[in-house]
Design a protein around this motif. Sequence first.
Motif, PDB file in Angstrom:
ATOM      1  N   TYR A  50      -4.354  34.929 -22.456  1.00  0.00           N
ATOM      2  CA  TYR A  50      -5.509  35.045 -21.564  1.00  0.00           C
ATOM      3  C   TYR A  50      -5.678  36.489 -21.089  1.00  0.00           C
ATOM      4  CZ  TYR A  50      -8.389  34.119 -17.373  1.00  0.00           C
ATOM      5  OH  TYR A  50      -9.363  34.125 -16.406  1.00  0.00           O
ATOM      6  N   PHE A  51      -4.575  37.096 -20.680  1.00  0.00           N
ATOM      7  CA  PHE A  51      -4.600  38.490 -20.230  1.00  0.00           C
ATOM      8  C   PHE A  51      -5.104  39.423 -21.328  1.00  0.00           C
ATOM      9  CE2 PHE A  51      -2.171  42.495 -20.428  1.00  0.00           C
ATOM     10  CZ  PHE A  51      -2.708  43.148 -19.324  1.00  0.00           C
ATOM     11  N   THR A 107      -5.412  37.217 -13.917  1.00  0.00           N
ATOM     12  CA  THR A 107      -4.376  36.402 -14.569  1.00  0.00           C
ATOM     13  C   THR A 107      -3.337  35.932 -13.552  1.00  0.00           C
ATOM     14  OG1 THR A 107      -4.679  37.644 -16.631  1.00  0.00           O
ATOM     15  CG2 THR A 107      -2.661  36.346 -16.415  1.00  0.00           C
ATOM     16  N   ARG A 166      -2.775  32.025 -12.331  1.00  0.00           N
ATOM     17  CA  ARG A 166      -1.674  31.849 -13.282  1.00  0.00           C
ATOM     18  C   ARG A 166      -1.283  30.394 -13.480  1.00  0.00           C
ATOM     19  NH1 ARG A 166      -0.073  33.591  -8.473  1.00  0.00           N
ATOM     20  NH2 ARG A 166       1.808  32.781  -7.433  1.00  0.00           N
TER      21      ARG A 166
END
Length: 422
Positions: free
Chosen positions: A125-126, A225, A229
């Motif tokens: 995702y990051f 993120t 998280r």
Amino acid sequence: MASLAASVPEIVAAAVFAVAVIHTFSTRFFAHLAHLQPRHAGLWHLLGEVEVVFGFWAFVLVAALFWLSGQDAAVGYLEGRNFTEPMFVFVVMVIAASRPIVTTVIGMVRLLAAMIPIHKALATYFLCLSVVPLLGSFITEPAAMTLAALMLRDSYFQQGLSNRLKYATLGMLFVNVSIGGTMTHFAAPPVLMVAAKWQWDTLFMISHFGWKAAFAVFVNAVVLTWFFRREVAAKGRTDHDSRRAATPLTVTGIHLLFLVGAIFFAHHPVVFMGLFLFFLGFTQAYKTHQDPLILREGLLVAFFLAGLVVLGGMQQWWLQHALVGVEPTVLYFLATALTAITDNAALTYLASLVEGVSPEFKYAVVAGAVTGGGLTFIANAPNPAGVAILKSSFDDESISPMGLFLAALPPTCVAIFAFQVL
């Protein structure tokens, strides 16, 4: 400063443009009408498509020009517009979204994610919100937007994310793509419009814009993120296509050559359209290694951008007037605000027409244009591509313009800090 004078067609064009902007912010209303009035659902769905809005109002403007100025003037105006950018965005969007290209980028992202000592879904995702947008400096922003949106859609948006996270991700993606293409002089539309005239090369872009943009992109991605998280780790899915047969390296290499060729000849539609037709033939010849091409989405995006070209071409009389004689810091924030309701490439193009401007003026206009590129659907050319790919994951298959604006504000503030303070 010169007086603000305009002809009747220019005033009508400004009014039509204003209505188109209001319509852009009202698409969810039309999507809701489609449920309330099923008898005319087709019309309301059409008017609720963000990509249709500017194309629709461009037709209204052309009809008005026929009535006000006559056929020759209206047709002459259309023929005087440059539609290279809509055509290029369509071509690069379709090629970049082909299975061999997407699987190659996914493989690279997974390889990088494996090197980051955190949950795999978080790392992926990051990277989708940081490395892929910065990749736009080399493969162009529309291609980076297409790849990032596809990966986010399949691995996250379709896995039951909350609306809050969807909007936060969308807003950050748009902002990071807009500023992430500034490490070179050829990949971001607003930079491309001025680079040749102002003699900006890649070294200039990196030293004045690129490193600041990279700082903002990574800060934005890290903060979002970390903030989400738990949800990203719980719902993110990065192994959904692991059983798919691998694409032969030869096919992948040929697709990459098509993409590189289209990017290299981005200013020459005769060449890149020819390459695109060849690409279509190649995908038909090797169907087993292809997914359905996103032709519909690409055409809708091209229609949107073509409408913006038609409507934006008659706004010079007030836009250029607004930019001249303004102090650089004020100009930066003015450019950021104007980008949200126009298009950052159109804004910088108009700025390039002003003669004898200072280096501070040039920096303020371009920095402001890329800073505001994530605030609305129309602020940056790649944004409609992201909307076309991701909107199916939202309620009523419609994205709220106000929701996008509010979600893009925090990462935009980080970009403001980067470009104004660093």
